[in-house]
Design a protein around this motif. Structure first.
Motif, PDB file in Angstrom:
ATOM      1  N   GLY A  43       0.784  -1.227   0.000  1.00 60.11           N
ATOM      2  CA  GLY A  43       0.000   0.000   0.000  1.00 60.11           C
ATOM      3  C   GLY A  43       0.811   1.269   0.000  1.00 60.11           C
ATOM      4  N   LYS A  44       0.694   2.001   1.126  1.00 58.26           N
ATOM      5  CA  LYS A  44       1.273   3.328   1.220  1.00 58.26           C
ATOM      6  C   LYS A  44       2.791   3.316   1.111  1.00 58.26           C
ATOM      7  N   ASP A  45       3.425   2.189   1.463  1.00 61.11           N
ATOM      8  CA  ASP A  45       4.880   2.123   1.419  1.00 61.11           C
ATOM      9  C   ASP A  45       5.399   2.468   0.029  1.00 61.11           C
ATOM     10  N   LYS A  46       4.664   2.077  -1.014  1.00 60.16           N
ATOM     11  CA  LYS A  46       5.125   2.254  -2.368  1.00 60.16           C
ATOM     12  C   LYS A  46       5.019   3.692  -2.831  1.00 60.16           C
ATOM     13  N   LYS A  47       4.355   4.543  -2.038  1.00 58.96           N
ATOM     14  CA  LYS A  47       4.120   5.910  -2.442  1.00 58.96           C
ATOM     15  C   LYS A  47       5.063   6.891  -1.764  1.00 58.96           C
ATOM     16  N   GLN A  48       6.060   6.378  -1.036  1.00 54.79           N
ATOM     17  CA  GLN A  48       6.934   7.256  -0.293  1.00 54.79           C
ATOM     18  C   GLN A  48       7.821   8.056  -1.231  1.00 54.79           C
ATOM     19  N   SER A  49       8.197   9.261  -0.796  1.00 56.31           N
ATOM     20  CA  SER A  49       9.071  10.091  -1.600  1.00 56.31           C
ATOM     21  C   SER A  49      10.468   9.511  -1.666  1.00 56.31           C
ATOM     22  N   SER A  50      10.865   8.742  -0.663  1.00 54.71           N
ATOM     23  CA  SER A  50      12.151   8.071  -0.688  1.00 54.71           C
ATOM     24  C   SER A  50      11.876   6.578  -0.682  1.00 54.71           C
ATOM     25  N   SER A  51      12.008   5.958  -1.855  1.00 56.24           N
ATOM     26  CA  SER A  51      11.634   4.560  -1.992  1.00 56.24           C
ATOM     27  C   SER A  51      12.728   3.654  -1.451  1.00 56.24           C
ATOM     28  N   GLY A  52      12.386   2.398  -1.246  1.00 56.76           N
ATOM     29  CA  GLY A  52      13.361   1.422  -0.801  1.00 56.76           C
ATOM     30  C   GLY A  52      12.914   0.719   0.457  1.00 56.76           C
ATOM     31  N   GLU A  53      13.678  -0.290   0.800  1.00 56.42           N
ATOM     32  CA  GLU A  53      13.382  -1.115   1.955  1.00 56.42           C
ATOM     33  C   GLU A  53      13.542  -0.333   3.254  1.00 56.42           C
ATOM     34  N   ILE A  54      12.573  -0.447   4.112  1.00 52.34           N
ATOM     35  CA  ILE A  54      12.663   0.150   5.442  1.00 52.34           C
ATOM     36  C   ILE A  54      13.164  -0.915   6.399  1.00 52.34           C
ATOM     37  N   VAL A  55      14.221  -0.599   7.115  1.00 48.13           N
ATOM     38  CA  VAL A  55      14.797  -1.553   8.048  1.00 48.13           C
ATOM     39  C   VAL A  55      14.529  -1.089   9.480  1.00 48.13           C
ATOM     40  N   VAL A  56      13.925  -1.959  10.248  1.00 52.14           N
ATOM     41  CA  VAL A  56      13.669  -1.684  11.662  1.00 52.14           C
ATOM     42  C   VAL A  56      14.902  -2.130  12.443  1.00 52.14           C
ATOM     43  N   TRP A  57      15.534  -1.184  13.104  1.00 45.82           N
ATOM     44  CA  TRP A  57      16.764  -1.495  13.825  1.00 45.82           C
ATOM     45  C   TRP A  57      16.479  -2.302  15.088  1.00 45.82           C
ATOM     46  N   ALA A  58      15.418  -1.939  15.791  1.00 47.28           N
ATOM     47  CA  ALA A  58      15.044  -2.630  17.022  1.00 47.28           C
ATOM     48  C   ALA A  58      13.548  -2.476  17.228  1.00 47.28           C
ATOM     49  N   CYS A  59      12.951  -3.471  17.883  1.00 53.70           N
ATOM     50  CA  CYS A  59      11.499  -3.454  18.043  1.00 53.70           C
ATOM     51  C   CYS A  59      11.101  -4.225  19.297  1.00 53.70           C
ATOM     52  N   ARG A  60      10.143  -3.684  20.019  1.00 50.14           N
ATOM     53  CA  ARG A  60       9.560  -4.421  21.142  1.00 50.14           C
ATOM     54  C   ARG A  60       8.078  -4.087  21.229  1.00 50.14           C
ATOM     55  N   PHE A  61       7.261  -5.139  21.256  1.00 53.43           N
ATOM     56  CA  PHE A  61       5.831  -4.979  21.470  1.00 53.43           C
ATOM     57  C   PHE A  61       5.495  -5.493  22.868  1.00 53.43           C
ATOM     58  N   TYR A  62       4.562  -4.819  23.529  1.00 50.63           N
ATOM     59  CA  TYR A  62       4.192  -5.177  24.895  1.00 50.63           C
ATOM     60  C   TYR A  62       2.827  -5.849  24.961  1.00 50.63           C
ATOM     61  N   ASP A  63       2.192  -6.022  23.829  1.00 52.01           N
ATOM     62  CA  ASP A  63       0.844  -6.575  23.769  1.00 52.01           C
ATOM     63  C   ASP A  63       0.885  -7.939  23.076  1.00 52.01           C
ATOM     64  N   LYS A  64      -0.004  -8.845  23.489  1.00 52.18           N
ATOM     65  CA  LYS A  64      -0.055 -10.167  22.873  1.00 52.18           C
ATOM     66  C   LYS A  64      -0.318 -10.060  21.380  1.00 52.18           C
ATOM     67  N   GLU A  65      -1.215  -9.159  21.005  1.00 56.19           N
ATOM     68  CA  GLU A  65      -1.502  -8.950  19.589  1.00 56.19           C
ATOM     69  C   GLU A  65      -0.247  -8.498  18.846  1.00 56.19           C
ATOM     70  N   GLY A  66       0.508  -7.583  19.463  1.00 59.83           N
ATOM     71  CA  GLY A  66       1.699  -7.062  18.816  1.00 59.83           C
ATOM     72  C   GLY A  66       2.732  -8.120  18.520  1.00 59.83           C
ATOM     73  N   ASN A  67       2.753  -9.178  19.312  1.00 65.21           N
ATOM     74  CA  ASN A  67       3.754 -10.229  19.145  1.00 65.21           C
ATOM     75  C   ASN A  67       3.235 -11.445  18.375  1.00 65.21           C
TER      76      ASN A  67
END
Length: 203
Positions: free
Chosen positions: A30-54
């Motif tokens: 979707g919206k990712d393809k419409k960014q002004s700066s295209s390319g792969e987005i890399v998440v350096w670090a991530c933590r979810f605190y909710d069961k749904e998030g994980n």
């Protein structure tokens, strides 16, 4: 628990990385393809605190939020460009923002997203909708300062610095956002937490 998740991700596509972080996911839709700066987005670090998030959509969820934050960042940067500030001043600019995410297949409930830029990185807090906005913004800034002081001034230049010691980042998160709860912390509190963390990890 009022914080749903925390993300640390880049403002530009990462190239030539020899070891992509475990939270990296395939290209989002979707919206990712419409960014002004295209390319792969890399998440350096991530933590979810909710069961749904994980759940099994965790990587897609992180990627989607990072994509939206990146869009917001570029919009804010373009707005600053219209003020004719010098390129040197813009390079030092620390942009910030907040926006709402409606319920979707990735989020069963609305979320409020706070983001803050530092150097080449974006730090993001995904909060429940009725979270204290001022407190969340304040604690995000203290968290960012804590990361900078613990990992050094270059922590937001490359994912390598934080990813070399991921357990220390999570220990820092546990101290500032225990179980995803916002706290009324001051700079003095952060200094104390950082000193204790340094003592634990110095060996």
């Amino acid at each position: 628990m009022v914080v749903y998740g925390f993300l640390l991700h880049g403002t530009a596509p990462e190239t030539g990385s020899s070891k992509p972080p475990p939270t990296s996911a395939s290209a989002s839709e979707g919206k990712d393809k419409k960014q002004s700066s295209s390319g792969e987005i890399v998440v350096w670090a991530c933590r979810f605190y909710d069961k749904e998030g994980n759940n099994k959509l965790s990587c897609i969820r992180a990627k989607a939020v990072a994509s939206r934050v990146k869009q917001e960042f570029f919009v804010s940067r373009d707005d600053e460009n219209t003020t004719h500030q010098s390129s040197e001043l813009q390079s030092r600019m620390n942009a910030r923002g907040v926006f709402r995410l409606p319920p979707s297949k990735l989020f069963s409930r609305p979320k409020t997203v706070h983001w803050l830029s530092r150097s080449r990185a974006l730090c993001t807090l995904i909060c429940e909708e009725r979270t204290n906005v001022l407190l969340a913004a304040s604690q995000l800034e203290l968290l960012v300062e804590g990361i900078s002081k613990h990992f050094g001034p270059n922590a937001f230049l490359s994912p390598k610095i934080v990813n070399e010691k991921p357990e220390e980042l999570y220990m820092l998160l546990d101290r500032i956002l225990p179980c995803g709860n916002l706290q009324f912390l001051s700079e003095v509190d952060i200094k104390r937490e950082l000193a204790e963390l340094a003592a634990l990890t110095s060996g």
